[in-house]
Design an enzyme around this catalytic site. Structure first.
Site, PDB file in Angstrom:
ATOM      1  N   ASP A  13      -6.655  -3.780 -28.232  1.00  0.00           N
ATOM      2  CA  ASP A  13      -6.589  -3.249 -26.874  1.00  0.00           C
ATOM      3  C   ASP A  13      -7.512  -4.013 -25.919  1.00  0.00           C
ATOM      4  O   ASP A  13      -8.500  -4.616 -26.337  1.00  0.00           O
ATOM      5  CB  ASP A  13      -7.032  -1.780 -26.854  1.00  0.00           C
ATOM      6  CG  ASP A  13      -5.986  -0.836 -27.391  1.00  0.00           C
ATOM      7  OD1 ASP A  13      -5.022  -1.304 -28.022  1.00  0.00           O
ATOM      8  OD2 ASP A  13      -6.158   0.385 -27.203  1.00  0.00           O
ATOM      9  N   HIS A 154     -10.285  -4.060 -30.682  1.00  0.00           N
ATOM     10  CA  HIS A 154     -10.331  -4.603 -29.325  1.00  0.00           C
ATOM     11  C   HIS A 154     -10.680  -6.083 -29.409  1.00  0.00           C
ATOM     12  O   HIS A 154     -11.697  -6.440 -30.023  1.00  0.00           O
ATOM     13  CB  HIS A 154     -11.388  -3.872 -28.492  1.00  0.00           C
ATOM     14  CG  HIS A 154     -11.127  -2.405 -28.339  1.00  0.00           C
ATOM     15  ND1 HIS A 154     -11.375  -1.493 -29.350  1.00  0.00           N
ATOM     16  CD2 HIS A 154     -10.617  -1.699 -27.293  1.00  0.00           C
ATOM     17  CE1 HIS A 154     -11.030  -0.287 -28.924  1.00  0.00           C
ATOM     18  NE2 HIS A 154     -10.567  -0.378 -27.695  1.00  0.00           N
TER      19      HIS A 154
END
Length: 202
Positions: A13, A154
């Protein structure tokens, strides 16, 4: 891809960012794929990285334009955050995302009514953003991953890139096929519906 073998969808993400290319290199080395839920505001600055991800068979998902918590904004803002990111991605790869991850995983009835795509959270949270330590990310996945897992990471952190360099070969050695979120759902026979919410494929 072999439906009789276990599979897992790794997701990243908030990118693309300066470590995304490093993540792509480890995926390419092991012929693995992942899903990148991107912020629309970032993609123009990483055109080559976005094109590389697409060329490697990775999936580009929509993570809104400004990382806006969608449960706290109006219907029109929800639609704008999604459509602006779709447009930004399509300009680079030629194809708009077909899946969404809402920032913070925040979803309510207004979000479901105004996001016209399947939405995905996760079943394994590495908390990589919190600890910023590759060994904790590795242990979170090794302890919790299973056939059908969707893993949250991430690609903004060097520690996550380092963890990926350990995890991808480990998952492959454990017999997992590393697939995109859409591949995972299709191969597990799960039909994805717009406005609905998914966390795993088991």
């Amino acid at each position: 891809l072999d439906t009789s073998r276990p599979m897992v969808a790794i997701t990243f993400d908030d990118g693309p960012g300066k470590y995304t290319d490093r993540v792509l290199s480890i995926l390419e080395k092991y012929d693995a794929r992942a899903t990148f839920f991107v912020q629309g505001k970032n993609v123009a600055g990483y055109k080559a990285v976005m094109q590389r991800a697409d060329n490697l068979g990775c999936e580009i998902g929509n993570h809104t334009y400004n990382h806006t918590i969608l449960t706290s904004v109006s219907a029109s803002t929800i639609k704008s955050e999604i459509s602006k990111t779709n447009d930004a991605v399509k300009k680079i790869t030629g194809q708009a995302p077909t899946i969404v991850r809402t920032p913070g995983g925040a979803v309510n009835s207004t979000v479901k009514a105004n996001v016209d795509y399947p939405m995905f959270n996760w079943s394994v949270d590495t908390l990589d953003w919190k600890y910023r330590h590759s060994s904790s990310v590795v242990s979170a996945i090794k302890s919790n991953v299973r056939d059908g897992s969707i893993v949250l990471m991430h690609d903004l952190y060097g520690s996550t890139a380092s963890a990926t360099e350990v995890l991808v070969p480990w998952l492959v050695s454990e017999g997992y096929q590393l697939v995109t979120v859409t591949e995972l759902m299709e191969l597990k026979g799960i039909y994805m519906e717009a406005g609905e919410f998914y966390t795993q494929a088991y």
